[in-house]
Scaffold this active site. Structure first.
Site, PDB file in Angstrom:
ATOM      1  NE  ARG A   1      66.223  13.366-100.663  1.00  0.00           N
ATOM      2  CZ  ARG A   1      66.564  12.910-101.898  1.00  0.00           C
ATOM      3  NH1 ARG A   1      66.028  13.555-103.055  1.00  0.00           N
ATOM      4  NH2 ARG A   1      67.486  11.974-102.190  1.00  0.00           N
TER       5      ARG A   1
ATOM      6  CD  GLU B   1      62.118  14.065-102.913  1.00  0.00           C
ATOM      7  OE1 GLU B   1      62.119  12.981-103.748  1.00  0.00           O
ATOM      8  OE2 GLU B   1      63.003  14.098-101.991  1.00  0.00           O
TER       9      GLU B   1
ATOM     10  CB  SER C   1      52.723  36.649 -95.456  1.00  0.00           C
ATOM     11  OG  SER C   1      53.864  37.423 -95.465  1.00  0.00           O
TER      12      SER C   1
END
Length: 146
Positions: free
Chosen positions: A87, A90, A113
């Protein structure tokens, strides 16, 4: 001892002692997310933190040497199969370009960063189902021209 053996040793000790990352991070004076990352081999600890962590988990000093070693930050490039990690993958896949565009619109051409960086995981209680709050806090680094 290499980082992989260190990881297995530390995770086994954590389970044996029944400690949370919050418990361990508090005991060594570091955030729970950073502590977990170091135990997984993705960050290095200074001498004091490494030895304190080994004391907290009751592991040998050779583990501290592995904790202090500089890591190679690499991961499997295959699509993750674990549902939680997938997830997150995703989220970056769906919102990555959007986040890049919004960040660069606000800051200019550059990156966030992951070196000058902190991360927190919080639980937000909600009657419709508890929520996960991830805070990624990275310094903006502009690209330079020369």
């Amino acid at each position: 001892m290499d980082k992989l053996e260190m990881r297995h040793t530390l995770l086994a000790a954590k389970a044996r002692k029944k400690l949370s990352w919050d418990d361990i991070g508090s005991a060594i004076g570091m955030s729970p997310v950073w502590t977990a990352s170091a135990c997984y081999g993705m960050n290095s600890a200074n001498h004091e933190v490494a030895h304190t962590l080994c004391d907290v988990l009751g592991v040998d000093a050779d583990v501290a040497e592995a904790l202090m070693a500089f890591p190679t930050k690499a991961w499997d490039e295959a699509i993750p199969q674990d549902p939680l990690i997938y997830r997150l993958y995703e989220v970056v896949g769906v919102y990555g370009e959007t986040l890049k565009d919004v960040i660069q619109e606000k800051f200019g051409d550059g990156i966030m960063s992951a070196i000058d960086f902190s991360m927190e995981v919080d639980k937000i209680e909600d009657p419709k189902g508890d929520r996960v709050l991830l805070t990624l806090n990275g310094k903006f680094l502009p690209y330079k021209s020369w």
